[in-house]
Write a protein that holds these residues in place. Structure first.
Motif, PDB file in Angstrom:
ATOM      1  N   ALA A 132      -1.122   5.245  -0.853  1.00 34.04           N
ATOM      2  CA  ALA A 132       0.154   5.141  -0.120  1.00 34.04           C
ATOM      3  C   ALA A 132       1.301   5.826  -0.867  1.00 34.04           C
ATOM      4  CB  ALA A 132       0.444   3.683   0.208  1.00 34.04           C
ATOM      5  N   ALA A 133       2.369   5.085  -1.170  1.00 36.98           N
ATOM      6  CA  ALA A 133       3.554   5.676  -1.811  1.00 36.98           C
ATOM      7  C   ALA A 133       3.227   6.254  -3.185  1.00 36.98           C
ATOM      8  CB  ALA A 133       4.667   4.637  -1.933  1.00 36.98           C
ATOM      9  N   ALA A 134       2.264   5.693  -3.889  1.00 34.84           N
ATOM     10  CA  ALA A 134       1.867   6.241  -5.191  1.00 34.84           C
ATOM     11  C   ALA A 134       1.228   7.612  -5.007  1.00 34.84           C
ATOM     12  CB  ALA A 134       0.919   5.286  -5.912  1.00 34.84           C
ATOM     13  N   LYS A 135       0.445   7.762  -3.969  1.00 33.36           N
ATOM     14  CA  LYS A 135      -0.177   9.054  -3.655  1.00 33.36           C
ATOM     15  C   LYS A 135       0.899  10.088  -3.334  1.00 33.36           C
ATOM     16  CE  LYS A 135      -3.573  11.079  -0.487  1.00 33.36           C
ATOM     17  NZ  LYS A 135      -4.529  10.753   0.593  1.00 33.36           N
ATOM     18  N   ALA A 136       1.878   9.698  -2.555  1.00 31.75           N
ATOM     19  CA  ALA A 136       2.973  10.615  -2.212  1.00 31.75           C
ATOM     20  C   ALA A 136       3.773  11.002  -3.459  1.00 31.75           C
ATOM     21  CB  ALA A 136       3.884   9.981  -1.170  1.00 31.75           C
ATOM     22  N   ALA A 137       4.055  10.043  -4.325  1.00 28.96           N
ATOM     23  CA  ALA A 137       4.838  10.326  -5.530  1.00 28.96           C
ATOM     24  C   ALA A 137       4.068  11.208  -6.516  1.00 28.96           C
ATOM     25  CB  ALA A 137       5.255   9.021  -6.204  1.00 28.96           C
ATOM     26  N   ALA A 138       2.755  11.027  -6.582  1.00 33.55           N
ATOM     27  CA  ALA A 138       1.936  11.831  -7.488  1.00 33.55           C
ATOM     28  C   ALA A 138       1.642  13.210  -6.906  1.00 33.55           C
ATOM     29  CB  ALA A 138       0.623  11.117  -7.787  1.00 33.55           C
ATOM     30  N   GLY A 139       1.680  13.316  -5.592  1.00 34.91           N
ATOM     31  CA  GLY A 139       1.349  14.579  -4.948  1.00 34.91           C
ATOM     32  C   GLY A 139      -0.139  14.850  -4.912  1.00 34.91           C
ATOM     33  N   THR A 140      -0.938  13.808  -5.144  1.00 34.03           N
ATOM     34  CA  THR A 140      -2.392  13.929  -5.130  1.00 34.03           C
ATOM     35  C   THR A 140      -3.001  12.553  -4.893  1.00 34.03           C
ATOM     36  OG1 THR A 140      -4.332  14.741  -6.345  1.00 34.03           O
ATOM     37  CG2 THR A 140      -2.654  13.622  -7.644  1.00 34.03           C
ATOM     38  N   GLY A 141      -4.185  12.536  -4.361  1.00 35.91           N
ATOM     39  CA  GLY A 141      -4.886  11.276  -4.128  1.00 35.91           C
ATOM     40  C   GLY A 141      -5.623  10.766  -5.346  1.00 35.91           C
ATOM     41  N   GLU A 142      -6.011  11.692  -6.222  1.00 34.97           N
ATOM     42  CA  GLU A 142      -6.690  11.274  -7.440  1.00 34.97           C
ATOM     43  C   GLU A 142      -6.619  12.365  -8.491  1.00 34.97           C
ATOM     44  OE1 GLU A 142     -10.679  10.397  -5.896  1.00 34.97           O
ATOM     45  OE2 GLU A 142     -11.411  12.052  -7.094  1.00 34.97           O
ATOM     46  N   GLU A 143      -6.796  11.931  -9.729  1.00 37.07           N
ATOM     47  CA  GLU A 143      -6.799  12.848 -10.858  1.00 37.07           C
ATOM     48  C   GLU A 143      -7.566  12.203 -12.001  1.00 37.07           C
ATOM     49  OE1 GLU A 143      -2.815  13.620 -12.123  1.00 37.07           O
ATOM     50  OE2 GLU A 143      -2.323  11.512 -12.276  1.00 37.07           O
ATOM     51  N   PRO A 144      -7.998  12.996 -12.957  1.00 34.91           N
ATOM     52  CA  PRO A 144      -8.741  12.423 -14.083  1.00 34.91           C
ATOM     53  C   PRO A 144      -7.822  11.754 -15.102  1.00 34.91           C
ATOM     54  CG  PRO A 144      -8.555  14.785 -14.340  1.00 34.91           C
ATOM     55  CD  PRO A 144      -7.950  14.452 -12.994  1.00 34.91           C
ATOM     56  N   TYR A 145      -8.388  10.813 -15.843  1.00 32.07           N
ATOM     57  CA  TYR A 145      -7.699  10.293 -17.017  1.00 32.07           C
ATOM     58  C   TYR A 145      -8.556  10.588 -18.247  1.00 32.07           C
ATOM     59  CZ  TYR A 145     -10.582   5.936 -16.991  1.00 32.07           C
ATOM     60  OH  TYR A 145     -11.604   5.021 -17.018  1.00 32.07           O
ATOM     61  N   ASP A 146      -7.873  10.649 -19.368  1.00 34.93           N
ATOM     62  CA  ASP A 146      -8.492  10.824 -20.677  1.00 34.93           C
ATOM     63  C   ASP A 146      -7.663   9.965 -21.617  1.00 34.93           C
ATOM     64  OD1 ASP A 146      -9.832  11.656 -22.926  1.00 34.93           O
ATOM     65  OD2 ASP A 146      -9.342  13.778 -22.704  1.00 34.93           O
ATOM     66  N   ALA A 147      -7.987   8.678 -21.690  1.00 30.56           N
ATOM     67  CA  ALA A 147      -7.146   7.718 -22.401  1.00 30.56           C
ATOM     68  C   ALA A 147      -7.964   6.502 -22.803  1.00 30.56           C
ATOM     69  CB  ALA A 147      -5.991   7.277 -21.513  1.00 30.56           C
ATOM     70  N   GLU A 148      -7.477   5.790 -23.792  1.00 26.69           N
ATOM     71  CA  GLU A 148      -8.126   4.554 -24.232  1.00 26.69           C
ATOM     72  C   GLU A 148      -7.663   3.343 -23.423  1.00 26.69           C
ATOM     73  OE1 GLU A 148     -10.575   4.073 -26.499  1.00 26.69           O
ATOM     74  OE2 GLU A 148     -10.703   6.227 -26.709  1.00 26.69           O
ATOM     75  N   THR A 149      -6.368   3.334 -23.035  1.00 29.79           N
ATOM     76  CA  THR A 149      -5.812   2.167 -22.350  1.00 29.79           C
ATOM     77  C   THR A 149      -5.122   2.581 -21.051  1.00 29.79           C
ATOM     78  OG1 THR A 149      -3.635   2.285 -23.395  1.00 29.79           O
ATOM     79  CG2 THR A 149      -5.355   1.032 -24.579  1.00 29.79           C
ATOM     80  N   LEU A 150      -4.874   1.598 -20.206  1.00 32.31           N
ATOM     81  CA  LEU A 150      -4.142   1.843 -18.969  1.00 32.31           C
ATOM     82  C   LEU A 150      -2.744   2.366 -19.267  1.00 32.31           C
ATOM     83  CD1 LEU A 150      -3.941   1.715 -15.909  1.00 32.31           C
ATOM     84  CD2 LEU A 150      -3.359  -0.722 -16.123  1.00 32.31           C
ATOM     85  N   ALA A 151      -2.096   1.833 -20.296  1.00 34.10           N
ATOM     86  CA  ALA A 151      -0.752   2.306 -20.665  1.00 34.10           C
ATOM     87  C   ALA A 151      -0.773   3.787 -21.028  1.00 34.10           C
ATOM     88  CB  ALA A 151      -0.196   1.476 -21.824  1.00 34.10           C
ATOM     89  N   GLU A 152      -1.749   4.219 -21.797  1.00 34.21           N
ATOM     90  CA  GLU A 152      -1.858   5.629 -22.175  1.00 34.21           C
ATOM     91  C   GLU A 152      -2.110   6.513 -20.952  1.00 34.21           C
ATOM     92  OE1 GLU A 152      -4.961   6.011 -25.080  1.00 34.21           O
ATOM     93  OE2 GLU A 152      -3.909   4.760 -26.530  1.00 34.21           O
ATOM     94  N   ALA A 153      -2.988   6.075 -20.075  1.00 33.53           N
ATOM     95  CA  ALA A 153      -3.309   6.864 -18.886  1.00 33.53           C
ATOM     96  C   ALA A 153      -2.093   7.020 -17.987  1.00 33.53           C
ATOM     97  CB  ALA A 153      -4.456   6.220 -18.114  1.00 33.53           C
ATOM     98  N   MET A 154      -1.338   5.939 -17.796  1.00 32.21           N
ATOM     99  CA  MET A 154      -0.191   6.006 -16.898  1.00 32.21           C
ATOM    100  C   MET A 154       0.972   6.757 -17.540  1.00 32.21           C
ATOM    101  SD  MET A 154      -1.718   4.937 -14.371  1.00 32.21           S
ATOM    102  CE  MET A 154      -0.372   5.396 -13.314  1.00 32.21           C
ATOM    103  N   ALA A 155       1.110   6.698 -18.866  1.00 34.23           N
ATOM    104  CA  ALA A 155       2.155   7.485 -19.543  1.00 34.23           C
ATOM    105  C   ALA A 155       1.866   8.981 -19.400  1.00 34.23           C
ATOM    106  CB  ALA A 155       2.251   7.093 -21.019  1.00 34.23           C
ATOM    107  N   ALA A 156       0.607   9.356 -19.529  1.00 33.64           N
ATOM    108  CA  ALA A 156       0.226  10.763 -19.357  1.00 33.64           C
ATOM    109  C   ALA A 156       0.456  11.207 -17.912  1.00 33.64           C
ATOM    110  CB  ALA A 156      -1.222  10.975 -19.771  1.00 33.64           C
TER     111      ALA A 156
END
Length: 86
Positions: free
Chosen positions: A10-34
């Protein structure tokens, strides 16, 4: 570092401009900061994600600090913004 997928809805998809993307992180905080660094866009991404709830491989994160949520290899993070409706 664990590698996996972040899925936006929904709104997160619109704000990101994509439906999905990869993460490369140890924690949720690191993934969302990136992700926030990639999707700055005047703060809309941060605003939406800041109000969102999260699932990691189907398990709710709830109120746990995101820095304490370890991400699994080949995991899936779901970003669920507040939904309106009746």
């Amino acid at each position: 570092m664990a590698k996996g997928t972040i899925r936006y809805w929904a709104a997160a998809k619109a704000a990101a401009g994509t439906g999905e993307e990869p993460y490369d992180a140890e924690t949720l905080a690191e993934a969302m900061a990136a992700a926030a660094a990639r999707h700055g866009r005047g703060g809309e991404f941060r605003r939406v994600v800041g109000r969102s709830s999260f699932l990691v491989d189907g398990d709710p994160v709830g109120a746990r600090p995101h820095a304490s949520v370890a991400l699994p290899e080949d995991g899936v993070v779901e970003v669920l913004p507040p939904f309106a409706g009746g």
